[in-house]
Design a protein around this motif. Structure first.
Motif: not given
Length: 80
Positions: A56-71
């Motif tokens: 679950a933590e890995q999934r959250v990190q992936i989601l947060l990493a994806d959102s860092e690229d978005s304004p």
């Protein structure tokens, strides 16, 4: 309740079963062999839960990493 070596259906189910095991062990009323069996099941459930939490933590990190690229847009509540 799942069989002794069967994986629980969910994290919450595993946590509930683990809490029941802890209560039985803390009561001190179990014979040694049964206490060891319960302890073994508890360790198994704890490891499964830890694995689920890591995933679950890995999934959250992936989601947060994806959102860092978005304004991001600041939140502004609607004026009433």
């Amino acid at each position: 309740m799942p069989k002794k070596n069967e994986a629980p259906a969910s994290f919450e189910t595993a946590l509930g079963e683990l809490e029941q095991i802890v209560n039985r062990l803390e009561s001190g009323d179990l014979p040694l062999e049964e206490a060891l069996s319960e302890f073994e099941r508890g360790v198994q459930l704890a490891r499964q839960g830890q694995s689920q939490l890591q995933k679950a933590e890995q999934r959250v990190q992936i989601l947060l990493a994806d959102s860092e690229d978005s304004p991001t847009t600041p939140f502004t509540p609607d004026a009433e």
